[in-house]
Design a protein around this motif. Structure first.
Motif, short mmCIF file in Angstrom:
data_model
loop_
_atom_site.label_atom_id
_atom_site.label_comp_id
_atom_site.label_asym_id
_atom_site.label_seq_id
_atom_site.Cartn_x
_atom_site.Cartn_y
_atom_site.Cartn_z
N GLN A 133 0.83 -1.22 0.00
CA GLN A 133 0.00 0.00 0.00
C GLN A 133 0.86 1.26 0.00
N LEU A 134 2.01 1.20 0.65
CA LEU A 134 2.87 2.38 0.75
C LEU A 134 3.66 2.65 -0.54
N LEU A 153 8.77 5.50 -3.02
CA LEU A 153 9.37 6.21 -1.89
C LEU A 153 10.89 6.08 -1.89
N VAL A 169 12.30 7.29 6.47
CA VAL A 169 11.15 7.51 5.59
C VAL A 169 10.15 6.36 5.70
N ILE A 170 10.62 5.12 5.53
CA ILE A 170 9.72 3.97 5.48
C ILE A 170 9.27 3.55 6.87
N PRO A 187 8.70 5.22 9.73
CA PRO A 187 7.59 5.98 10.34
C PRO A 187 6.24 5.71 9.68
N LEU A 188 6.24 5.24 8.44
CA LEU A 188 4.98 4.93 7.77
C LEU A 188 4.54 3.48 8.02
N TRP A 189 5.51 2.59 8.17
CA TRP A 189 5.23 1.16 8.32
C TRP A 189 4.82 0.79 9.75
N LYS A 201 1.04 1.17 11.11
CA LYS A 201 0.10 0.25 10.48
C LYS A 201 0.29 -1.19 10.96
N LEU A 241 8.62 7.66 16.58
CA LEU A 241 8.18 8.35 15.37
C LEU A 241 8.34 9.86 15.50
N THR A 255 10.79 12.06 12.77
CA THR A 255 10.37 13.16 11.91
C THR A 255 11.31 14.36 11.98
#
Length: 555
Positions: free
Chosen positions: A169-170, A175, A193-194, A196-198, A201, A276, A280
């Motif tokens: 989905q990402l 990215l 980058v990856i 903090p998004l993974w 979820k 996280l 950032t």
């Protein structure tokens, strides 16, 4: 009709959760009319906190449960970072199904035969010329390190499987390309980058792993520490004590364990927020080139692929032990083989296998039908079972929930042990089947149904001739997942069956506590092979072409 079945399913699923909590809460405050305890009191809590090794048991529980969760998460991250965008990832992805199908009990039995003081690794250690007294024994060690490593190794494939749909989905490839073009190297891209998004979820899967690790009983019985033991082991010992007046202490311990799990979830969520928030900060300082700190290739290969293959190594170990007649230490292989132990166990194995298969089929089939109807109801009315409710059996401690269910069931006259065991298996099978089919149902193109209805098919014909062929692979996979979950259930079978319902799993755990290793290997081997058989049959049926009668559309 769909609405009625949806409400019935919701009641069947939610009622044991409420019953389990109330049935744990009442005896925790010494309210047990069946034992002439009619006045609530703090007797159970006084007995609990008076236990001399309670603090040590809580520490071991946190070390093994929380440590295995963090270690499994770290291994999962290393494997994804190393192989996700490489051609080797497809090989790892094909390994996940058999690894997940391999039950915890079968893996732990092989783990014990490999890492014990007279296991295969100890024999290799001796032949390598190392001092035997320096051998790191991981079975029943005082710090629970063997339990920690075993849980981490077994839960890593589960986190990897949960990560696949998240990373797809990402769109990691896009990215990655953008990050590299902005000056970030491979490690910085994944780290800043990856990740903090993974990570957010994956939160539900992490909670499921942590909840299981903190409250595990069957695995701890085989390889966990004993003096002192983990808190779940203490509660299990109190619960199985012949002195029924100890039930308030066991219930208070179960409630304490439930509180520890909830607090641990809060700590994990707090750690995620801190991690996280720190990640950032790269947005304000830009790309900073640091010297690459790469893990040496042999070590990286061991952590990324060797640990994944380790559960599969347990199968040949169990096979060799099941046929070994004489195997002296420190011989690497048995000097004599025999089928005598297989012949001795043939008769009891037939009954145990039939019980295991019956429970797996009945619970998985009922759960599959109810999940299909619930998903159809959600698709039609845009209302479904909340994901939070679905996740409770996955993340809540089994021992705490089942303790309350067992206490509540004791007030019902009659001996319906098979009914209660089937119900408990269904309770734990349902969430896995629901989550397995949730994605395929959401991605199904409903325009196919509209087209079929415009050609004259009714609702049932549309589902059977159009929708079912599209979702058939996912349905068979979900059914196999449900069977494997049912086959691995130890506590539901023991607690609600009151010892009158025996399966391969319950007997494998019982025999692992002191019986002949060769007999334990037989039960562990069969307990590990049954889920693989279900997955193999499911894959074969999923690949079969749809019959002409099913695809023919009537005029």
């Amino acid at each position: 009709m769909l609405a009625i079945i949806f409400v019935v399913t919701l009641l069947l699923f939610a009622s044991p959760l409420v019953i389990g909590f109330l049935g744990m809460l009442a005896p925790a405050f010494a309210w047990l009319p069946a034992l002439n305890m009619h006045q609530p009191s703090l007797l159970g809590w006084q007995q609990l906190f008076a236990w001399p090794d309670l603090i040590d048991s809580i520490g071991l529980t946190l070390l093994s449960g929380l440590g295995s969760t963090l270690l499994a998460l770290w291994w999962c991250y290393l494997i994804l970072r190393r192989y996700w965008l490489s051609p080797k990832w497809h090989k790892i992805e094909r390994l996940l199904a058999p690894l997940l199908a391999f039950p915890h009990i079968a893996f732990v039995l092989g783990f014990g035969l490999m890492f014990s003081s007279t296991g295969w690794l100890a024999r290799i250690w001796h032949h390598a010329g190392f001092v035997d007294t320096l051998y790191p024994n991981l079975i029943h060690d005082h710090f629970g390190l063997g339990l920690l490593f075993a849980l981490a190794i077994k839960e890593t494939p589960f986190l990897l499987l949960m990560s696949i749909s998240i990373l797809k989905q990402l769109d990691i490839k896009r990215l990655y390309q953008v990050s590299i073009s902005l000056g970030y190297n491979h490690q910085q891209t994944w780290h800043m980058v990856i990740l903090p998004l993974w990570l957010p979820k994956l939160r539900l899967a992490i909670f499921a792993v942590a909840g299981y690790g903190l409250a595990v009983v069957d695995v701890a019985l085989i390889i966990g520490p004993t003096h002192p033991s983990t808190l779940s082991m203490l509660i299990w010992q109190w619960f199985t004590d012949g002195d029924l007046t100890q039930l308030p202490r066991a219930a208070a311990g179960a409630l304490l364990l439930f509180g520890i799990v909830i607090i641990t979830f809060g700590l994990l969520r707090l750690a995620e927020w801190w991690r996280l928030s720190y990640s950032t900060s790269w947005q304000y300082r830009g790309a900073i080139q640091h010297p690459a700190r790469r893990i040496p290739s042999p070590i990286a290969a061991f952590f990324s692929r060797g640990l994944l293959l380790l559960p599969l190594v347990m199968l040949p170990i169990l096979v060799i032990w099941s046929f070994a007649l004489r195997w002296r230490f420190p011989d690497l292989l048995p000097s004599r083989y025999s089928v005598r132990f297989w012949q001795q166990q043939l008769e009891p194995l037939q009954q145990l296998i039939s019980n295991s298969i019956f429970l797996a089929l009945i619970s998985s089939l009922c759960a599959l039908i109810m999940v299909i109807l619930c998903l159809e109801y959600r698709q039609k009315y845009q209302r479904g079972i909340p994901t939070t409710l679905i996740a409770i059996p996955m993340v809540a401690p089994q021992l705490s929930l089942l303790f309350g269910m067992q206490t509540a069931i004791s007030f019902i006259p009659g001996q319906y042990f098979w009914l209660w065991v089937s119900w408990s298996h269904w309770l734990y099978v349902f969430p896995y089947i629901y989550l397995t089919l949730d994605g395929p149902w959401r991605s199904y193109d409903q325009r196919l149904d509209q087209t079929a209805r415009s050609l004259g098919l009714n609702g049932w014909q549309t589902w059977w001739r159009v929708k079912f062929p599209q979702l058939k692979p996912a349905l068979w996979l979900a059914f196999a997942v449900g069977c494997s979950v049912s086959l691995a259930q130890y506590l539901p079978t023991q607690m609600l069956g009151a010892g009158r319902v025996s399966t391969l799993t319950t007997e494998a755990v019982t025999l692992a506590s002191g019986q002949d290793r060769r007999i334990s290997a037989i039960y562990g081997l069969l307990q590990g092979l049954l889920p693989l058989v279900f997955f193999t049959i499911a894959m074969m049926l999923a690949q079969r072409k749809t019959s002409p009668a099913q695809t023919r559309i009537s005029r």
